[in-house]
Motif scaffolding. Structure first.
Motif, PDB file in Angstrom:
ATOM      1  N   HIS A  18       0.812  -1.166   0.006  1.00  0.00           N
ATOM      2  CA  HIS A  18       0.092   0.040   0.154  1.00  0.00           C
ATOM      3  C   HIS A  18       0.778   1.363   0.018  1.00  0.00           C
ATOM      4  N   ILE A 188       1.991   7.582   6.527  1.00  0.00           N
ATOM      5  CA  ILE A 188       0.667   7.996   6.002  1.00  0.00           C
ATOM      6  C   ILE A 188      -0.475   7.341   6.733  1.00  0.00           C
ATOM      7  N   MET A 198      -2.113   4.061   7.884  1.00  0.00           N
ATOM      8  CA  MET A 198      -2.595   3.150   6.872  1.00  0.00           C
ATOM      9  C   MET A 198      -1.891   1.886   6.958  1.00  0.00           C
ATOM     10  N   LYS A 200      -2.485  -2.782   6.309  1.00  0.00           N
ATOM     11  CA  LYS A 200      -3.126  -3.767   5.332  1.00  0.00           C
ATOM     12  C   LYS A 200      -4.059  -4.581   6.485  1.00  0.00           C
TER      13      LYS A 200
HETATM   14  P1  ADP Z   1       1.338  -2.918   7.503  1.00  0.00           P
HETATM   15  O1  ADP Z   1       1.270  -2.020   8.756  1.00  0.00           O
HETATM   16  O2  ADP Z   1       0.374  -2.914   6.405  1.00  0.00           O
HETATM   17  O3  ADP Z   1       1.254  -4.370   8.129  1.00  0.00           O
HETATM   18  P2  ADP Z   1       3.959  -3.597   7.634  1.00  0.00           P
HETATM   19  O4  ADP Z   1       4.045  -3.485   9.078  1.00  0.00           O
HETATM   20  O5  ADP Z   1       4.242  -4.880   6.878  1.00  0.00           O
HETATM   21  O6  ADP Z   1       2.871  -2.782   6.968  1.00  0.00           O
HETATM   22  O7  ADP Z   1       5.030  -2.787   7.115  1.00  0.00           O
HETATM   23  C1  ADP Z   1       6.015  -2.665   6.047  1.00  0.00           C
HETATM   24  C2  ADP Z   1       6.819  -1.393   5.780  1.00  0.00           C
HETATM   25  O8  ADP Z   1       6.110  -0.162   5.870  1.00  0.00           O
HETATM   26  C3  ADP Z   1       7.751  -1.160   7.204  1.00  0.00           C
HETATM   27  O9  ADP Z   1       9.063  -0.434   7.013  1.00  0.00           O
HETATM   28  C4  ADP Z   1       6.647  -0.095   7.550  1.00  0.00           C
HETATM   29  O10 ADP Z   1       7.164   1.076   8.583  1.00  0.00           O
HETATM   30  C5  ADP Z   1       6.178   0.642   6.640  1.00  0.00           C
HETATM   31  N1  ADP Z   1       4.778   1.271   6.666  1.00  0.00           N
HETATM   32  C6  ADP Z   1       3.887   0.483   6.877  1.00  0.00           C
HETATM   33  N2  ADP Z   1       2.769   1.231   7.105  1.00  0.00           N
HETATM   34  C7  ADP Z   1       2.846   2.635   6.996  1.00  0.00           C
HETATM   35  C8  ADP Z   1       2.385   3.910   6.905  1.00  0.00           C
HETATM   36  N3  ADP Z   1       1.046   3.732   7.156  1.00  0.00           N
HETATM   37  N4  ADP Z   1       3.247   4.896   6.918  1.00  0.00           N
HETATM   38  C9  ADP Z   1       4.493   4.816   6.684  1.00  0.00           C
HETATM   39  N5  ADP Z   1       5.145   3.655   6.506  1.00  0.00           N
HETATM   40  C10 ADP Z   1       4.502   2.461   6.737  1.00  0.00           C
END
Ligand code: ADP
Ligand code: NA
Length: 330
Positions: A18, A188, A198, A200
């Motif tokens: 995302h 984000i 934001m 998943k």
């Molecule tokens: P999710 O929160 O969707 O499960 P992940 O934890 O797998 O995402 O995060 C993967 C990478 O993306 C990490 O480095 C995380 O810091 C970054 N990340 C996830 N969501 C955001 C967000 N909303 N804003 C900025 N970085 C994010």
């Protein structure tokens, strides 16, 4: 001088990354190819800690790698690989787990949060030891720096403790990695709940923009983003988190500054901002989708690139593991 080495991983736990993943992580990975000796992995071992479907995992691992390439990772300038293809990750994790205190591991707040959601008794031991595998991911490559967001700081602290403990107890085997804080990293938030990040695991799919989603649907999500009842377009993350989020995304994707955008929308309404940003998002995801599709359409080539990446990673990982085993007495 040699460039500082960096290691970072991303989980293949969704059908698409995302916008938060892209702006908070992947975009920085792409930029760091210019300044660092970069090792990036799709951490599929981490993706099985909470139950999964094998075929879905296989597909998501490929799609994740394809998206990273489509977003600008260049196999000639970074080492991109799939974690399970380098067996040293699991091997080092075992050694590290034997110098980790049970109480120490029990203090990891991410485990507490995640296991609370699943019910503590139903959580896997893998979810519990996950931070130790993460330490192995980092230490295997003698990484100098690890890009970390707030949520990962505690795990990096554990990694540093384990590296120092091992080096002291058995003789130096590991570089102690420092956190790499990316200053302009955008945080984000959810389009429907701009106070939440934001993610998943968002409660509503309309709150997240997926890179591989139908661009028309993404445009619609931007246009229906939750904002406040005011009219003025100003950047105020505390009082106007929805507008601040849209401005953050807009600035990051267009390369314009927030100040420039605020000036450009002076006297105009939220609707104008959303409409324009929707177009920016569509133009941004389109080429990423095309390139992702091209990588997925040539699976043999994609597999070959990942195999080369795993070879490059494995050469470093096996040297570290050899030293570690020797120090331990194997
Ligand atoms: P999710 O929160 O969707 O499960 P992940 O934890 O797998 O995402 O995060 C993967 C990478 O993306 C990490 O480095 C995380 O810091 C970054 N990340 C996830 N969501 C955001 C967000 N909303 N804003 C900025 N970085 C994010
Ligand atoms: Na997460």
């Amino acid at each position: 001088a040699a460039r500082p080495r960096v290691l970072s991983g991303i989980q293949p736990t969704a059908d698409s990354f995302h916008l938060g993943n892209y702006l908070g992580a992947v975009r920085n990975w792409v930029a760091m190819q210019e300044t660092h000796d970069t090792f990036y992995c799709v951490v599929d071992l981490h993706a099985i800690t909470a139950g999964h479907d094998p075929e879905v995992l296989r597909q998501r691992t490929r799609v994740s790698a394809a998206q990273l390439l489509a977003a600008g990772l260049d196999p000639d300038r970074c080492t991109l690989f799939v974690q399970s293809q380098v067996p040293e990750h699991s091997q080092l994790a075992w050694v590290l787990s034997c110098i980790t205190g049970f109480g120490e591991a029990s203090r990891m707040t991410q485990f507490k949060d995640k296991s609370a959601k699943q019910g503590a008794d139903r959580s896997s031991v893998g979810l519990f030891t996950y931070p130790i595998l993460q330490a192995a991911d980092i230490l295997l490559y003698q990484a100098d720096a690890v890009p970390v967001g707030e949520d990962q700081r505690q795990h990096l602290e554990l990694t540093r403790d384990l590296a120092q403990r091992f080096n002291t107890r058995f003789g130096k085997a590991f570089t102690v990695p420092a956190p790499y804080i990316v200053k302009e990293t955008a945080k984000i938030t959810d389009l429907q709940d701009p106070t939440a990040k934001m993610s998943k695991s968002a409660s509503s799919p309309s709150g997240i923009i997926e890179l591989l989603d139908d661009p028309a649907r993404s445009a619609k999500k931007i246009r229906s983003a939750v904002t406040d009842t005011g009219r003025e377009i100003v950047f105020d993350a505390e009082h106007k988190p929805g507008i601040a989020n849209l401005l953050t995304i807009y600035a990051a994707l267009s390369g314009r500054t927030i100040d420039d955008l605020v000036a450009a929308y002076d006297g105009r309404g939220y609707g104008d901002l959303k409409k324009d940003l929707a177009e920016v998002v569509v133009e941004f995801v389109r080429p990423i989708q095309e390139r992702t599709r091209a990588y997925l359409d040539d699976p043999a080539q994609l597999d070959k690139m990942l195999a080369i990446g795993a070879d490059k990673a494995g050469a470093v990982a096996s040297a570290t593991l050899r030293t570690t085993y020797e120090r331990v007495g194997f």
